[in-house]
Design an enzyme around this catalytic site. Structure first.
Site, PDB file in Angstrom:
ATOM      1  N   THR B  32       0.842  -1.191   0.000  1.00 50.49           N
ATOM      2  CA  THR B  32       0.000   0.000   0.000  1.00 50.49           C
ATOM      3  C   THR B  32       0.883   1.248   0.000  1.00 50.49           C
ATOM      4  OG1 THR B  32      -2.034   1.011   0.797  1.00 50.49           O
ATOM      5  CG2 THR B  32      -0.503   0.258   2.500  1.00 50.49           C
ATOM      6  N   CYS B  38      -3.290   8.269   7.045  1.00 47.47           N
ATOM      7  CA  CYS B  38      -3.933   6.950   6.999  1.00 47.47           C
ATOM      8  C   CYS B  38      -3.057   5.920   7.711  1.00 47.47           C
ATOM      9  CB  CYS B  38      -4.136   6.486   5.560  1.00 47.47           C
ATOM     10  SG  CYS B  38      -5.103   7.607   4.523  1.00 47.47           S
ATOM     11  N   HIS B  55      -5.875  -0.414   4.273  1.00 45.43           N
ATOM     12  CA  HIS B  55      -5.452   1.002   4.284  1.00 45.43           C
ATOM     13  C   HIS B  55      -6.636   1.838   4.755  1.00 45.43           C
ATOM     14  CE1 HIS B  55      -3.117   4.370   1.981  1.00 45.43           C
ATOM     15  NE2 HIS B  55      -4.064   4.961   2.671  1.00 45.43           N
TER      16      HIS B  55
END
Lengths: 201, 165
Positions: B32, B38, B55
Site C-alpha cells: 500500500t 492513513c 489502508h
C-alpha cells in the site's frame, strides 16, 4: 453523471486559465497549461490517477470551504520547486529537506495566489462563494500527500471528483501538477449554480 | 494507465488503494502506497503464510451517516480484514498484526493520524489480535509492503533507507 464532467471541465478550464495568468505575472515568464481532466474515481483508485504515488514532490495544500468543500493541491517536482524559489527569492537551495521557513513560504504563497486566482474565476462564473484557507507545505511522497489532502478537505465519500492539469513554465524548466479534489455534493452544488440538476450524485 | 503499469511490475505484487484491503497467500506481496495520516494494517498467519493488508483513512464509521465502505474506517476495516484472512483459512490464534502510518504530514493541521492509530489499536484489541510491531506517528509519509512468503513488513519513507518492521 459522467455527462456533467464536460461542464465541470469547462468551469475548471476557466479557473486554470486565470491561475496560469497569475503565475505568469508572478514569475515573469510564459505559462502553458495542459488540457484539464475531470474524472470521477473510486477512493481506492485515486493513486492510479495521480501518477507515481512514490514520487517525491514539494506539495502545497489549500483547503477550500464555503459553498463547496474540497482540497487544492499543487505538486512540484523537487527541481521545479528549487528553481521557483531561486527565481522568487534570489537564493538557491539544493535540498528540499532543508528549506528555510522563508523558502517554504515562497511555495505556500504561490499556492495561495494560484488557488485564489482559480477560485475567483470560478466564483465569478458560478456566483458561488469559496473560502480558501491558509496553505500547508511539505516535501514527501505524492501518494501520502494526496491521501492526507483528501482527509484534510473532507473528501471522503466513496467516489472523488478529481480535476487535474499541468502547468509548464519556460518550456519544461518548471512544471507543477494542479489537483482539485471535491466531494459529489460539491459537484451537485456547482452544477446547480449553473442551472443544471444533478441526479444521483 | 497507471494501474496497468503498477500491476505489470511483478505478477506477485498486489496494490491496496485508499480505503481498500487485499488478502492472499504466499508468494503474494501486498503493497500500500501513500500512507500519510492513513494507517496500514497487516495481518499475517506465519504457519499457513496467509496475509492481508488494509489502508484505513478515518477512525470511526459511527461519525458518518454514509458509511457503506467498511475498509475506509478503522472500526469496520479491521474486522473485515480479519474476516477475509479467516476466509482464506488463516487461524486467528496465530495471527500477527503490524501497523504503520498515522503521520501528521502538515504541521498545524488537525492530527487525524494519531486518532487513526488509536482507533486501529482499539479495533485490534477488541478482536483479541496481537499487535507485534508498529511504525506510527511522525511527519513522514510511508509505503507499507507485506511479503506473505516471509511475513516481513517493509516500510519505506522518503529520505531514509527501507526498514523491516
Amino acid at each position: 453523471m459522467e455527462a456533467y464532467l464536460g461542464v465541470l471541465q469547462e468551469i475548471g478550464n476557466i479557473g486554470v486559465g486565470n491561475a496560469a495568468t497569475a503565475l505568469a505575472e508572478l514569475i515573469g515568464t510564459k505559462v502553458l497549461i495542459s488540457v484539464p481532466q475531470a474524472t470521477f474515481v473510486p477512493l481506492e483508485g485515486i493513486f492510479n490517477m495521480v501518477g507515481d504515488a512514490e514520487e517525491p514532490v514539494a506539495g502545497v495544500l489549500v483547503r477550500v470551504g464555503g459553498e463547496i468543500k474540497g482540497t487544492v493541491l499543487f505538486a512540484f517536482s523537487a527541481p521545479s520547486a528549487m528553481e521557483l524559489i531561486r527565481r522568487l527569492l534570489g537564493e538557491g537551495f539544493s535540498d528540499p529537506f532543508s528549506l528555510t521557513p522563508e523558502a517554504a513560504s515562497v511555495l505556500q504563497e504561490i499556492g495561495n495566489i494560484l488557488t485564489g486566482a482559480f477560485l475567483t474565476a470560478i466564483s465569478e462564473f458560478t456566483g458561488l462563494t469559496f473560502v480558501p484557507e491558509v496553505p500547508f507545505y511539505t516535501y514527501d511522497m505524492l501518494g501520502s500527500i494526496v491521501s492526507t489532502s483528501l482527509v484534510a478537505g473532507e473528501v471522503i465519500a466513496d467516489r472523488v471528483l478529481f480535476f487535474e492539469t499541468e502547468f509548464m513554465l519556460d518550456g519544461q524548466a518548471i512544471t507543477a501538477h494542479f489537483f482539485l479534489f471535491l466531494t459529489p455534493p460539491s459537484l451537485a452544488t456547482l452544477l446547480k449554480s449553473l442551472g443544471l440538476a444533478a441526479e444521483n450524485l | 494507465m497507471a494501474s496497468q503499469e503498477l500491476s505489470a511490475k511483478s505478477t506477485n505484487e498486489i496494490y491496496v488503494g485508499i480505503a481498500d484491503l487485499k488478502v492472499g497467500h504466499a508468494p503474494l506481496v501486498l503493497i500500500t502506497l501513500g500512507l500519510g495520516s492513513c494507517v496500514g494494517v497487516a495481518l499475517y498467519d506465519p504457519v499457513r503464510k496467509i496475509g492481508g493488508l488494509l489502508h484505513v483513512m478515518l477512525p470511526r464509521s459511527t461519525e458518518f451517516s454514509r458509511n457503506s465502505h467498511p475498509a475506509k474506517f478503522a472500526d469496520t476495516g479491521v474486522p473485515l480484514l480479519l474476516a477475509e484472512v479467516l476466509k482464506l483459512g488463516a487461524d486467528k490464534r496465530v495471527l500477527e498484526a503490524k501497523i504503520a502510518g498515522g503521520a501528521q504530514m502538515f504541521e498545524g493541521m488537525v492530527n487525524i493520524g494519531e486518532r487513526n492509530v488509536e482507533a486501529v489499536k482499539e479495533a485490534l484489541a477488541a478482536l483479541g489480535l496481537r499487535l507485534v510491531a508498529e511504525d506510527v506517528g511522525g511527519n513522514r509519509g510511508r509505503t507499507m509492503i507485506l511479503d506473505t512468503s516471509t511475513g516481513k513488513v517493509i516500510i519505506k519513507t522518503l529520505g531514509s533507507s527501507p526498514k523491516e518492521l
